[in-house]
Design a protein around this motif. Sequence first.
Motif, PDB file in Angstrom:
ATOM      1  N   MET A  69       0.823  -1.209   0.000  1.00  0.00           N
ATOM      2  CA  MET A  69       0.000   0.000   0.000  1.00  0.00           C
ATOM      3  C   MET A  69       0.860   1.262   0.000  1.00  0.00           C
ATOM      4  N   PHE A  70       1.940   1.265   0.770  1.00  0.00           N
ATOM      5  CA  PHE A  70       2.820   2.437   0.787  1.00  0.00           C
ATOM      6  C   PHE A  70       3.460   2.653  -0.573  1.00  0.00           C
ATOM      7  N   LEU A  71       3.776   1.552  -1.250  1.00  0.00           N
ATOM      8  CA  LEU A  71       4.412   1.655  -2.561  1.00  0.00           C
ATOM      9  C   LEU A  71       3.450   2.194  -3.611  1.00  0.00           C
ATOM     10  N   LEU A  72       2.173   1.833  -3.504  1.00  0.00           N
ATOM     11  CA  LEU A  72       1.206   2.187  -4.540  1.00  0.00           C
ATOM     12  C   LEU A  72       0.469   3.499  -4.279  1.00  0.00           C
ATOM     13  N   THR A  73       0.489   4.002  -3.032  1.00  0.00           N
ATOM     14  CA  THR A  73      -0.272   5.202  -2.673  1.00  0.00           C
ATOM     15  C   THR A  73       0.665   6.384  -2.501  1.00  0.00           C
ATOM     16  N   PRO A  74       0.387   7.541  -3.133  1.00  0.00           N
ATOM     17  CA  PRO A  74       1.225   8.725  -2.927  1.00  0.00           C
ATOM     18  C   PRO A  74       1.291   9.093  -1.443  1.00  0.00           C
ATOM     19  N   GLU A  75       2.472   9.497  -0.983  1.00  0.00           N
ATOM     20  CA  GLU A  75       2.656   9.790   0.430  1.00  0.00           C
ATOM     21  C   GLU A  75       1.745  10.917   0.897  1.00  0.00           C
ATOM     22  N   GLN A  76       1.507  11.900   0.036  1.00  0.00           N
ATOM     23  CA  GLN A  76       0.636  13.008   0.406  1.00  0.00           C
ATOM     24  C   GLN A  76      -0.780  12.515   0.690  1.00  0.00           C
ATOM     25  N   ALA A  77      -1.245  11.526  -0.069  1.00  0.00           N
ATOM     26  CA  ALA A  77      -2.579  10.973   0.161  1.00  0.00           C
ATOM     27  C   ALA A  77      -2.610  10.171   1.450  1.00  0.00           C
ATOM     28  N   LEU A  78      -1.507   9.461   1.758  1.00  0.00           N
ATOM     29  CA  LEU A  78      -1.463   8.685   2.987  1.00  0.00           C
ATOM     30  C   LEU A  78      -1.538   9.567   4.226  1.00  0.00           C
ATOM     31  N   LEU A  79      -1.024  10.796   4.122  1.00  0.00           N
ATOM     32  CA  LEU A  79      -0.972  11.694   5.274  1.00  0.00           C
ATOM     33  C   LEU A  79      -2.181  12.622   5.367  1.00  0.00           C
ATOM     34  N   ASP A  80      -3.134  12.484   4.458  1.00  0.00           N
ATOM     35  CA  ASP A  80      -4.355  13.295   4.493  1.00  0.00           C
ATOM     36  C   ASP A  80      -5.358  12.608   5.420  1.00  0.00           C
ATOM     37  N   LEU A  81      -5.526  13.174   6.615  1.00  0.00           N
ATOM     38  CA  LEU A  81      -6.382  12.538   7.610  1.00  0.00           C
ATOM     39  C   LEU A  81      -7.849  12.521   7.201  1.00  0.00           C
ATOM     40  N   SER A  82      -8.221  13.338   6.213  1.00  0.00           N
ATOM     41  CA  SER A  82      -9.615  13.366   5.768  1.00  0.00           C
ATOM     42  C   SER A  82      -9.913  12.280   4.732  1.00  0.00           C
ATOM     43  N   GLN A  83      -8.869  11.580   4.274  1.00  0.00           N
ATOM     44  CA  GLN A  83      -9.029  10.532   3.279  1.00  0.00           C
ATOM     45  C   GLN A  83      -8.917   9.155   3.942  1.00  0.00           C
ATOM     46  N   PRO A  84      -9.505   8.125   3.320  1.00  0.00           N
ATOM     47  CA  PRO A  84      -9.484   6.802   3.949  1.00  0.00           C
ATOM     48  C   PRO A  84      -8.129   6.120   3.911  1.00  0.00           C
ATOM     49  N   TRP A  85      -7.224   6.569   3.008  1.00  0.00           N
ATOM     50  CA  TRP A  85      -5.972   5.837   2.814  1.00  0.00           C
ATOM     51  C   TRP A  85      -5.112   5.838   4.077  1.00  0.00           C
ATOM     52  N   PHE A  86      -5.063   6.955   4.772  1.00  0.00           N
ATOM     53  CA  PHE A  86      -4.282   7.012   6.003  1.00  0.00           C
ATOM     54  C   PHE A  86      -4.809   6.010   7.019  1.00  0.00           C
ATOM     55  N   TRP A  87      -6.104   5.964   7.183  1.00  0.00           N
ATOM     56  CA  TRP A  87      -6.696   5.088   8.197  1.00  0.00           C
ATOM     57  C   TRP A  87      -6.575   3.619   7.810  1.00  0.00           C
ATOM     58  N   ILE A  88      -6.674   3.313   6.505  1.00  0.00           N
ATOM     59  CA  ILE A  88      -6.497   1.922   6.070  1.00  0.00           C
ATOM     60  C   ILE A  88      -5.055   1.482   6.293  1.00  0.00           C
ATOM     61  N   PHE A  89      -4.104   2.320   5.907  1.00  0.00           N
ATOM     62  CA  PHE A  89      -2.685   2.020   6.088  1.00  0.00           C
ATOM     63  C   PHE A  89      -2.368   1.810   7.564  1.00  0.00           C
ATOM     64  N   THR A  90      -2.865   2.698   8.398  1.00  0.00           N
ATOM     65  CA  THR A  90      -2.628   2.596   9.839  1.00  0.00           C
ATOM     66  C   THR A  90      -3.264   1.330  10.403  1.00  0.00           C
ATOM     67  N   LEU A  91      -4.484   1.027   9.969  1.00  0.00           N
ATOM     68  CA  LEU A  91      -5.191  -0.148  10.484  1.00  0.00           C
ATOM     69  C   LEU A  91      -4.464  -1.441  10.123  1.00  0.00           C
ATOM     70  N   ILE A  92      -3.925  -1.523   8.906  1.00  0.00           N
ATOM     71  CA  ILE A  92      -3.200  -2.728   8.495  1.00  0.00           C
ATOM     72  C   ILE A  92      -1.998  -2.967   9.405  1.00  0.00           C
ATOM     73  N   ILE A  93      -1.236  -1.909   9.676  1.00  0.00           N
ATOM     74  CA  ILE A  93      -0.066  -2.043  10.551  1.00  0.00           C
ATOM     75  C   ILE A  93      -0.491  -2.405  11.964  1.00  0.00           C
ATOM     76  N   LEU A  94      -1.530  -1.739  12.466  1.00  0.00           N
ATOM     77  CA  LEU A  94      -1.961  -1.987  13.834  1.00  0.00           C
ATOM     78  C   LEU A  94      -2.512  -3.400  14.000  1.00  0.00           C
ATOM     79  N   VAL A  95      -3.265  -3.884  13.028  1.00  0.00           N
ATOM     80  CA  VAL A  95      -3.798  -5.246  13.129  1.00  0.00           C
ATOM     81  C   VAL A  95      -2.651  -6.259  13.170  1.00  0.00           C
ATOM     82  N   GLY A  96      -1.647  -6.062  12.316  1.00  0.00           N
ATOM     83  CA  GLY A  96      -0.493  -6.948  12.350  1.00  0.00           C
ATOM     84  C   GLY A  96       0.214  -6.910  13.688  1.00  0.00           C
TER      85      GLY A  96
END
Length: 470
Positions: free
Chosen positions: A112-139
């Motif tokens: 996900m980090f490789l495929l998603t622009p970093e700016q989108a990952l850090l936008d708290l109003s978008q789902p990508w940050f929360w999905i990325f965070t959730l994947i790491i936290l679940v692991g």
Amino acid sequence: MTEQEPATAGSTGNVNPSERTPAERTRTFTGILVNTAMANITTSYLWFALTFWVYLETRNVIATGVIGGAYMLLIALSSISFGTFVDRYRKLAVMRFAAGFTLVMFVLSGVMFLLTPEQALLDLSQPWFWIFTLIILVGAVVENMRNIALSTTVTILIEPDKRANANGLVGMVQGLMFIVTSVLSGLSVGLLGMGWTVVVALVLTALAFAHLLTLRLPEEVRAATSDAQGGFDLRGSWAAVMAISGLFALIIFSTFNNFIGGVYMALMDPYGLEMFPVEIWGTVFAVGATGFILGGALIGKFGLGSNPLRTLLIAVAVMGVVGAVFTVREWAWLYIAGIWLYMALVPVVEAAEQTVIQKVVPLPRQGRVFGFAMAFESAAAPITAFLIAPIAQFWIIPYARSAEGAAQLQPLLGEGTSRGIALVFLVAGLIMIAVALLAFLTPVYRRVTASYAQAAEAERSENADSPSSR
């Protein structure tokens, strides 16, 4: 079993503690402990790095509070299931499943980090940050299943009079984990960036999984015969806890530590990152975490005394004192010393609870009891983290940085940019002190103490009557 019967490894036909000598069993436990440390280093490394990265890029304590709180909330929601599986299956099988699952989740986070622009990952109003965070936290959360299994292997592999010492060694290894991960996380985020940090986590996870496949536990001769039902045996967990007089109260006592832990979780990194650059903050936290090693080593050497519950409450009260004073001035040495003292006390609290449970709970139920305790205690931290992060962000910090607030706080907390966070720490610490001292006066404290003493006496009698003691 009655509440007076000790939870010896030999209390179930599924375990044969005479399979090898105590020295051989201790070597196996050491191998399991080292492997668990490797796994904890991996997950904590990536979790710490995620917290550092998010705060540095957003300067938002709500985001860091949500990450920390979500981690503890996921543990609270899943720990009963973890304990159920630990009771139903072989301990090494559970550990291997958890390691494999964590590896898969970290691979997904890397993709996900490789495929998603970093700016989108850090936008708290978008789902990508929360999905990325959730994947790491679940692991990271699933890896905690190993810690429940580790506590049961103490019962299987370690002689009863040495379990407090073994639990202290567990705390010492966890302290080493804090040191390594805080240094690695700070350096990774500051020098390599989040992408390479994920790569390092993947490599460490794969190494830990490969090492786990080489370990053996011949004392556990077959899968546990357990009354656990399904994959989420809440009723059985509750029954196992309530079957032992005062055990639920012990879990309540241990939860005291987690209330202030939620405040630390939400605000300790923002306070440190305001005071130090990220590369330095990781090292500073590592220096503070050496207290964890000393605390665990002292327990490993001297144990917890005749009344672990009393030791637990004293440690919680001292934690409150530390939390109240370690940010009264914005001095780096004071903050580091406070972290060091707090970390030195954490193994005392954890080892005391584990020692009592291992003493009074039968082995076939220990997984669910440890899981229930982890669920209950973990729920306290996200409550405080979710509450305190927005309160600090929108009210306390702006008040403390205003001219009027700074003037009012200056006589008590001095001057500095983080006086609002210091005020939160002070209040939380005072509450902890009061709660711990009041617990000494309760009738349930006396009942728990009596139950532990009774179980210890029964265990000594059983050992004196056994053929191996003659």
